[in-house]
Design a protein around this motif. Structure first.
Motif, PDB file in Angstrom:
ATOM      1  N   ARG A  77      30.908  45.387  47.002  1.00 20.78           N
ATOM      2  CA  ARG A  77      31.598  45.707  48.371  1.00 20.78           C
ATOM      3  C   ARG A  77      32.879  46.533  47.829  1.00 20.78           C
ATOM      4  NH1 ARG A  77      27.739  44.405  50.659  1.00 20.78           N
ATOM      5  NH2 ARG A  77      27.671  43.102  52.556  1.00 20.78           N
ATOM      6  N   ARG A  78      33.539  47.447  48.638  1.00 23.09           N
ATOM      7  CA  ARG A  78      34.764  47.960  48.366  1.00 23.09           C
ATOM      8  C   ARG A  78      35.672  47.463  49.105  1.00 23.09           C
ATOM      9  NH1 ARG A  78      34.779  54.195  47.344  1.00 23.09           N
ATOM     10  NH2 ARG A  78      34.062  53.386  45.361  1.00 23.09           N
ATOM     11  N   LEU A  79      36.627  46.648  48.489  1.00 21.99           N
ATOM     12  CA  LEU A  79      37.745  46.017  49.229  1.00 21.99           C
ATOM     13  C   LEU A  79      38.832  47.130  49.524  1.00 21.99           C
ATOM     14  CD1 LEU A  79      39.536  43.760  50.167  1.00 21.99           C
ATOM     15  CD2 LEU A  79      40.449  43.398  48.039  1.00 21.99           C
ATOM     16  N   ILE A  80      39.150  47.265  50.723  1.00 16.98           N
ATOM     17  CA  ILE A  80      39.999  48.224  51.170  1.00 16.98           C
ATOM     18  C   ILE A  80      41.157  47.395  51.598  1.00 16.98           C
ATOM     19  CG2 ILE A  80      40.387  50.181  52.590  1.00 16.98           C
ATOM     20  CD1 ILE A  80      37.492  50.824  52.531  1.00 16.98           C
ATOM     21  N   ASN A  81      42.382  47.687  50.926  1.00 19.19           N
ATOM     22  CA  ASN A  81      43.326  46.766  51.648  1.00 19.19           C
ATOM     23  C   ASN A  81      44.404  47.582  52.511  1.00 19.19           C
ATOM     24  OD1 ASN A  81      45.544  45.198  52.087  1.00 19.19           O
ATOM     25  ND2 ASN A  81      46.377  45.203  49.893  1.00 19.19           N
ATOM     26  N   ASP A  82      44.292  47.239  53.883  1.00 16.98           N
ATOM     27  CA  ASP A  82      44.903  47.736  54.986  1.00 16.98           C
ATOM     28  C   ASP A  82      45.925  46.840  55.350  1.00 16.98           C
ATOM     29  OD1 ASP A  82      43.938  50.332  55.372  1.00 16.98           O
ATOM     30  OD2 ASP A  82      42.725  49.946  57.161  1.00 16.98           O
ATOM     31  N   LEU A  83      46.384  45.929  54.551  1.00 22.19           N
ATOM     32  CA  LEU A  83      47.134  44.948  54.862  1.00 22.19           C
ATOM     33  C   LEU A  83      48.802  45.134  54.305  1.00 22.19           C
ATOM     34  CD1 LEU A  83      45.362  41.743  53.722  1.00 22.19           C
ATOM     35  CD2 LEU A  83      45.595  42.488  56.192  1.00 22.19           C
ATOM     36  N   PRO A  84      49.750  44.666  54.928  1.00 22.48           N
ATOM     37  CA  PRO A  84      51.017  44.999  54.334  1.00 22.48           C
ATOM     38  C   PRO A  84      51.156  44.416  53.143  1.00 22.48           C
ATOM     39  CG  PRO A  84      51.472  43.437  56.160  1.00 22.48           C
ATOM     40  CD  PRO A  84      50.057  43.844  56.215  1.00 22.48           C
ATOM     41  N   GLN A  85      50.419  43.832  52.450  1.00 20.07           N
ATOM     42  CA  GLN A  85      50.510  42.689  51.255  1.00 20.07           C
ATOM     43  C   GLN A  85      49.302  43.047  50.350  1.00 20.07           C
ATOM     44  OE1 GLN A  85      50.352  38.299  51.840  1.00 20.07           O
ATOM     45  NE2 GLN A  85      52.302  38.412  52.841  1.00 20.07           N
ATOM     46  N   PRO A  86      49.721  42.877  48.990  1.00 20.31           N
ATOM     47  CA  PRO A  86      48.658  43.054  47.966  1.00 20.31           C
ATOM     48  C   PRO A  86      47.801  41.768  48.256  1.00 20.31           C
ATOM     49  CG  PRO A  86      50.627  42.973  46.874  1.00 20.31           C
ATOM     50  CD  PRO A  86      50.933  42.608  48.238  1.00 20.31           C
ATOM     51  N   THR A  87      46.455  42.075  47.799  1.00 22.39           N
ATOM     52  CA  THR A  87      45.352  41.097  48.148  1.00 22.39           C
ATOM     53  C   THR A  87      44.171  41.230  46.857  1.00 22.39           C
ATOM     54  OG1 THR A  87      44.122  40.185  49.833  1.00 22.39           O
ATOM     55  CG2 THR A  87      43.876  42.417  49.759  1.00 22.39           C
ATOM     56  N   SER A  88      43.323  40.330  47.154  1.00 21.71           N
ATOM     57  CA  SER A  88      42.160  40.242  46.267  1.00 21.71           C
ATOM     58  C   SER A  88      40.966  39.325  46.881  1.00 21.71           C
ATOM     59  CB  SER A  88      42.477  39.753  44.959  1.00 21.71           C
ATOM     60  OG  SER A  88      42.741  38.451  44.806  1.00 21.71           O
ATOM     61  N   VAL A  89      39.738  39.595  46.535  1.00 26.72           N
ATOM     62  CA  VAL A  89      38.752  38.759  47.093  1.00 26.72           C
ATOM     63  C   VAL A  89      38.216  37.729  45.908  1.00 26.72           C
ATOM     64  CG1 VAL A  89      36.756  38.565  48.574  1.00 26.72           C
ATOM     65  CG2 VAL A  89      38.370  40.319  49.001  1.00 26.72           C
ATOM     66  N   HIS A  90      38.092  36.550  46.087  1.00 29.83           N
ATOM     67  CA  HIS A  90      37.426  35.495  45.306  1.00 29.83           C
ATOM     68  C   HIS A  90      36.393  35.178  46.026  1.00 29.83           C
ATOM     69  CE1 HIS A  90      36.411  32.171  43.066  1.00 29.83           C
ATOM     70  NE2 HIS A  90      36.682  31.207  44.003  1.00 29.83           N
ATOM     71  N   TRP A  91      35.036  35.180  45.291  1.00 27.26           N
ATOM     72  CA  TRP A  91      33.582  34.671  45.679  1.00 27.26           C
ATOM     73  C   TRP A  91      33.428  33.216  45.339  1.00 27.26           C
ATOM     74  CZ3 TRP A  91      32.309  38.881  48.503  1.00 27.26           C
ATOM     75  CH2 TRP A  91      32.888  40.105  48.088  1.00 27.26           C
ATOM     76  N   HIS A  92      33.869  32.176  46.331  1.00 29.48           N
ATOM     77  CA  HIS A  92      34.044  30.969  45.883  1.00 29.48           C
ATOM     78  C   HIS A  92      32.599  30.341  45.723  1.00 29.48           C
ATOM     79  CE1 HIS A  92      35.984  26.890  46.807  1.00 29.48           C
ATOM     80  NE2 HIS A  92      34.768  26.531  46.568  1.00 29.48           N
ATOM     81  N   GLY A  93      32.577  29.707  44.604  1.00 27.44           N
ATOM     82  CA  GLY A  93      31.288  29.002  44.141  1.00 27.44           C
ATOM     83  C   GLY A  93      29.913  29.694  43.447  1.00 27.44           C
ATOM     84  N   LEU A  94      30.278  31.197  43.384  1.00 26.40           N
ATOM     85  CA  LEU A  94      29.263  31.995  42.642  1.00 26.40           C
ATOM     86  C   LEU A  94      29.411  31.849  41.295  1.00 26.40           C
ATOM     87  CD1 LEU A  94      29.677  33.844  45.615  1.00 26.40           C
ATOM     88  CD2 LEU A  94      27.520  33.856  44.834  1.00 26.40           C
ATOM     89  N   ARG A  95      28.490  31.731  40.350  1.00 25.40           N
ATOM     90  CA  ARG A  95      28.617  31.747  39.030  1.00 25.40           C
ATOM     91  C   ARG A  95      28.516  33.253  38.491  1.00 25.40           C
ATOM     92  NH1 ARG A  95      24.371  28.313  36.339  1.00 25.40           N
ATOM     93  NH2 ARG A  95      22.848  29.235  37.901  1.00 25.40           N
ATOM     94  N   ILE A  96      29.402  33.988  38.526  1.00 26.91           N
ATOM     95  CA  ILE A  96      29.576  35.563  38.628  1.00 26.91           C
ATOM     96  C   ILE A  96      30.223  35.727  37.300  1.00 26.91           C
ATOM     97  CG2 ILE A  96      29.037  36.083  40.764  1.00 26.91           C
ATOM     98  CD1 ILE A  96      31.761  36.702  41.279  1.00 26.91           C
ATOM     99  N   ASP A  97      30.515  37.115  36.742  1.00 26.65           N
ATOM    100  CA  ASP A  97      31.207  37.643  35.860  1.00 26.65           C
ATOM    101  C   ASP A  97      32.406  37.328  36.074  1.00 26.65           C
ATOM    102  OD1 ASP A  97      31.941  39.417  33.928  1.00 26.65           O
ATOM    103  OD2 ASP A  97      30.842  40.981  34.424  1.00 26.65           O
ATOM    104  N   ASN A  98      33.147  37.033  35.389  1.00 28.95           N
ATOM    105  CA  ASN A  98      34.730  36.522  35.167  1.00 28.95           C
ATOM    106  C   ASN A  98      35.583  37.724  35.869  1.00 28.95           C
ATOM    107  OD1 ASN A  98      37.758  36.142  33.787  1.00 28.95           O
ATOM    108  ND2 ASN A  98      36.819  34.377  34.709  1.00 28.95           N
TER     109      ASN A  98
END
Ligand code: C2O
Ligand code: CU
Length: 465
Positions: A77-98
């Protein structure tokens, strides 16, 4: 029209193979990942007498789109930030690459307004997970930046329907119906967290799904609330819990009287509709002994004359052998602070401060006598090292402790290992021991999922080398 035969399909696959053989550079072939746009939107959250509420949502939806992927498949997924604030996406519970864990300030830089970030990871475990903003989370999650992520088993359990139910509460201004913007509230931070005054399922206060008697539903419950603990029961539905925090239980457990779901936690239920046509079945929310409809299931007919057999266990996820307790490294985490607590001083920004000075800094909680993130981790662990962590909640409030990147097992009072979890709920005064093998390298956050608590001291991290 005839469907292509299996042979034709194979032939088509072959043709694609030929195209590959002509050798366009790989980069040109990989289309850009699907977009996930964080943006403002308006939704009718409150009853119709109120105006629409301005929220922040992924793709402007509430909850964000359900992301479904086959076990072992890739999520891009490409996160596109259209918000007035910096952001990020956490994938809660997934055993993924740090590097894909989405923790702004620890595993990546926050994505500035107008910026993008490409998330790309493999989902190793089947189950119910969720994604949410992980920058200024107490604000961004409260504004609606979350969605469910479902990783499907190769062979799904028998069910007529698969429904994701994201539970949340909203703190709305009772006049305007808009989200209360006091995200730094001292009261929320020092007491039970930000609790809402409008409770919803999938963004609806009157959520309903039509069903038939004897239909079997798989309900994927996600608690996306900032701080509310949902106490749930079934009415006109009979069911079993088949998974907690995404991970299958060894044996499905009857939904006893009630089920407690702390912030961040999930439960997969297989339920059969036992109410009669014309009746309503409910997922019931219990508050101070009273029941409220969290989701309503009007029964509009009969699916079959007889009920089905009891559901069987879901297949276990790979590589989840219980940790070797005898060799486990003991760690401890002392939680203190908050209103009505007995913390009188703690380390804040490297200096010892009185509780009064902490209050001035709008910080209220400490882990092992230190407020918030430290330059060095709570522990540095060798890859695969077994750990046994004792957590003591010496505060007057419950807390939902969430470990990123790895699942752990709660150790029961009799020493046996409980089900796999990624978030464990500790009532006031409670002590809980958890155990896990540190098998995922990287820097992993360990924090209270009452998000106002996390931002006022209840956050630490583990390093797995
Ligand atoms: Cu669901 Cu650090 O969070
Ligand atoms: Cu907490």
């Amino acid at each position: 029209m005839t469907l292509p035969s299996r042979r034709d399909l194979l032939a088509l696959g072959g043709a694609a193979g030929v195209a590959l053989a002509f050798g366009r550079p790989l980069a040109a072939q990989s289309a850009s990942p699907a977009a996930l746009t964080a943006r403002e939107a308006e939704v009718q959250l409150a009853p119709p007498a109120y105006p629409a509420t301005r929220i922040w949502g992924y793709d402007g939806a509430l909850p964000g789109p359900v992301i479904r992927v086959a076990q072992g498949g890739r999520v891009t997924r490409r996160l596109i930030n259209d918000l007035p604030q910096p952001t990020s996406v956490h994938w809660h519970g997934l055993r993924i690459d740090n590097a894909m864990d989405g923790v702004a300030g620890l595993t990546q830089d926050p994505v500035a307004p107008g910026g993008t970030f490409d998330y790309d990871f493999v989902a190793p475990d089947a189950g119910t997970y969720w994604y949410h903003a992980h920058n200024r989370s107490a604000e961004q999650v409260a504004r609606g930046l979350y969605g469910a992520l479902v990783v499907e088993e190769a062979e799904a359990p028998e069910a007529d329907r698969d429904e994701v139910l994201v539970l949340d509460d909203w703190l709305l201004d009772p006049q305007s119906g808009q989200i209360d913007a006091d995200f730094l509230s001292r009261h929320s931070r020092s007491h039970a967290g930000r609790l809402g005054n409008l409770i919803a399922t999938n963004g609806r206060h009157d959520h309903a799904i039509e069903v038939r008697r004897h239909q079997r539903l798989r309900l994927r419950l996600v608690n996306a609330a900032n701080a509310r603990i949902f106490q749930l029961a079934l009415l006109g539905l009979e069911g079993r819990i088949v998974a907690l925090d995404g991970m299958p239980l060894e044996a499905p457990a009857p939904v006893a009287e009630t089920l407690l779901l702390g912030p961040g936690q999930r439960a997969d239920l297989i339920v059969d509709v036992v109410a009669e046509p014309g009746e309503d079945a409910h997922l019931v929310r219990v508050e101070r002994g009273e029941g409220f409809s969290q989701s309503r299931f009007p029964v509009v007919g009969v699916a079959s004359r007889a009920r089905r057999d009891a559901p069987v266990a879901l297949p276990p996820n790979p590589g989840m052998a219980p940790p070797r307790l005898a060799e486990a490294r003991p760690l401890r985490l002392e939680m203190s602070g908050g209103a009505m607590g007995r913390l009188d001083a703690a380390i804040l920004d490297g200096r010892r401060r009185s509780f009064g000075q902490m209050v001035e800094a709008n910080q209220f909680w400490a882990f092992n006598g230190t407020v918030g993130m430290t330059p060095t981790p709570l522990a540095e662990l060798a890859r695969g090292e077994p750990v046994r962590l004792s957590i003591r909640n010496d505060t007057a409030f419950p807390h939902a402790m969430h470990l990123h990147g790895m699942h752990f097992r709660e150790i029961a009072a009799d020493g046996t290992l409980g089900p796999l979890r990624d978030t464990t709920l500790l009532q006031r005064g409670e002590t809980r021991e958890i155990a896990f093998a540190a098998d995922n390298p990287g820097d992993w956050l360990f924090h209270c999922h009452m998000l106002s608590h996390a931002e006022s001291g209840m956050m630490t991290w583990l390093k797995v080398t």
